[in-house]
Enzyme design. Structure first.
Site, PDB file in Angstrom:
ATOM      1  N   ASP A  38       0.670  -1.280  -0.061  1.00  0.00           N
ATOM      2  CA  ASP A  38      -0.108  -0.277  -0.047  1.00  0.00           C
ATOM      3  C   ASP A  38       0.999   1.238   0.017  1.00  0.00           C
ATOM      4  O   ASP A  38       2.085   1.239   0.523  1.00  0.00           O
ATOM      5  CB  ASP A  38      -0.786   0.071   1.199  1.00  0.00           C
ATOM      6  CG  ASP A  38      -1.983  -1.010   1.051  1.00  0.00           C
ATOM      7  OD1 ASP A  38      -2.382  -1.421  -0.021  1.00  0.00           O
ATOM      8  OD2 ASP A  38      -2.487  -1.595   2.211  1.00  0.00           O
ATOM      9  N   TYR A  66       6.963  -8.903   8.168  1.00  0.00           N
ATOM     10  CA  TYR A  66       6.361  -7.631   8.700  1.00  0.00           C
ATOM     11  C   TYR A  66       6.616  -7.396   9.944  1.00  0.00           C
ATOM     12  O   TYR A  66       6.472  -8.098  10.928  1.00  0.00           O
ATOM     13  CB  TYR A  66       4.916  -7.514   8.193  1.00  0.00           C
ATOM     14  CG  TYR A  66       4.655  -7.661   6.967  1.00  0.00           C
ATOM     15  CD1 TYR A  66       4.247  -6.655   5.823  1.00  0.00           C
ATOM     16  CD2 TYR A  66       4.152  -8.805   6.282  1.00  0.00           C
ATOM     17  CE1 TYR A  66       3.970  -6.668   4.470  1.00  0.00           C
ATOM     18  CE2 TYR A  66       3.685  -9.101   4.936  1.00  0.00           C
ATOM     19  CZ  TYR A  66       3.660  -8.081   4.206  1.00  0.00           C
ATOM     20  OH  TYR A  66       3.186  -8.374   2.791  1.00  0.00           O
ATOM     21  N   ASP A  80      -6.814   0.369   8.331  1.00  0.00           N
ATOM     22  CA  ASP A  80      -5.722   0.935   8.752  1.00  0.00           C
ATOM     23  C   ASP A  80      -5.885   2.380   9.162  1.00  0.00           C
ATOM     24  O   ASP A  80      -6.972   2.746   9.276  1.00  0.00           O
ATOM     25  CB  ASP A  80      -4.594   1.111   7.597  1.00  0.00           C
ATOM     26  CG  ASP A  80      -5.036   1.849   6.318  1.00  0.00           C
ATOM     27  OD1 ASP A  80      -6.031   2.547   6.354  1.00  0.00           O
ATOM     28  OD2 ASP A  80      -4.479   1.558   5.289  1.00  0.00           O
ATOM     29  N   ARG A 175      -3.697  -5.998   7.827  1.00  0.00           N
ATOM     30  CA  ARG A 175      -4.849  -5.048   8.315  1.00  0.00           C
ATOM     31  C   ARG A 175      -5.721  -5.704   8.983  1.00  0.00           C
ATOM     32  O   ARG A 175      -6.263  -5.627  10.045  1.00  0.00           O
ATOM     33  CB  ARG A 175      -5.354  -4.121   7.298  1.00  0.00           C
ATOM     34  CG  ARG A 175      -4.576  -3.085   6.601  1.00  0.00           C
ATOM     35  CD  ARG A 175      -5.347  -2.465   5.626  1.00  0.00           C
ATOM     36  NE  ARG A 175      -4.988  -2.929   4.392  1.00  0.00           N
ATOM     37  CZ  ARG A 175      -5.845  -2.836   3.343  1.00  0.00           C
ATOM     38  NH1 ARG A 175      -7.021  -2.159   3.393  1.00  0.00           N
ATOM     39  NH2 ARG A 175      -5.584  -3.400   2.077  1.00  0.00           N
TER      40      ARG A 175
END
Length: 297
Positions: A38, A66, A80, A175
């Site tokens: 993103d 991550y 988010d 998310r």
């Protein structure tokens, strides 16, 4: 000019923006990225250039790592920190570390996710975010993903945040993972921050920034930033072949199934140190293997 550029994608750029910039830097249209990040997420985004574009689906299919921050107390429409708040709840009693750890372990292994409305998953030929922007509701498909590792790194009771390290399969929505963990803890939640630190064998420590690339372009040294194509498929088994078989491979021929056992399908075919092709078990003829990608010399 063939190879993999281990880019550190900055915030504020789409993955497609990065591809467009690399087309200019390397003066070729044959550029592809390996897993969308993103715009507000930074991190490892390997960019395939030239013949390396042939391995995009294989590199995209690797594990990702991550570092994410989950914030309790509010949920957003995008899941988010950049969306509109759709639910809020005051936190009078922050869950304890023991509670957090026991909830987190429920999300290790195979889990089922419903992708966010603001995502590129297609339903009936249309991306979910297109439905979301048009205020249309549609049933979202459930997806099974794999969480190989999930650990709490720290938590801040004053800010209602939990930092986690996640190693997961392709297609995992971090998310959504944050939202689901929040629900299990009894609160609305969203992902407040995300960084991708690894994709396959490419990690933060061996990435390059746009500044580094621009400096290399000025000195006509951008080729030196490219990693060999084999580094993008080193999660696949290797079949070594002789010179006679090499010629058959380069002509895209089917081959008899090898005697040695290979744990991955597809797998890499090499002659000496040279990557020749990616082959797979023939779907109709179990005694044969067939080429999926062949790399020109």
């Amino acid at each position: 000019m063939d190879g993999i550029l281990p880019l550190w994608k900055p915030k504020g750029f789409t993955s497609h923006d990065c591809v467009m910039k690399c087309r200019k830097y390397f003066k070729t249209k044959k550029v592809g990225h390996t897993g969308t990040l993103d715009p507000e997420v930074e991190g490892v985004l390997p960019i395939c250039i030239g013949q390396a574009t042939k391995i995009v689906p294989f590199l995209t299919d690797t594990r990702k790592t991550y570092i994410a921050e989950l914030k309790l107390g509010s949920a957003t429409d995008t899941e988010d920190a950049h969306g509109n708040v759709v639910e809020q709840r005051e936190i009078n009693d922050m869950p304890s570390e023991v509670e957090i750890n026991s909830v987190i372990q429920l999300f290790r292994g195979k889990i089922v996710q419903i992708p966010p409305m603001y995502s590129a998953v297609k339903v009936n030929g249309k991306k979910l975010y297109e439905y979301a922007r048009a205020n249309e509701s549609v049933e979202r498909p459930k997806r099974e993903v794999m969480i190989y590792e999930l650990d709490k790194l720290s938590y801040d009771p004053s800010n209602y945040t939990i930092r986690m390290k996640i190693v997961c399969s392709k297609g995992t929505y971090i998310r959504t993972l944050c939202v689901d963990i929040g629900k299990e803890l009894g609160y609305p939640a969203h992902m407040s921050e995300l960084v991708r630190t690894e994709t396959g064998s490419f990690s933060e420590k061996n990435t390059v920034t746009f500044d580094t690339i621009e400096e290399a372009v000025e000195n006509s040294e951008q080729n030196q930033l490219l990693r060999p194509i084999i580094e993008g498929v080193n999660h696949l088994d290797i079949l070594q072949v002789d010179e006679e078989t090499k010629n058959k491979v380069m002509n895209g021929q089917k081959l008899p199934k090898p005697v040695e056992n290979l744990d991955t399908d597809p797998f890499v075919v090499m002659y000496n140190e040279k990557l020749l092709a990616i082959y797979q078990q023939h779907p109709e003829k179990p005694e044969q293997i067939k080429p999926v990608r062949v790399f020109s010399e």
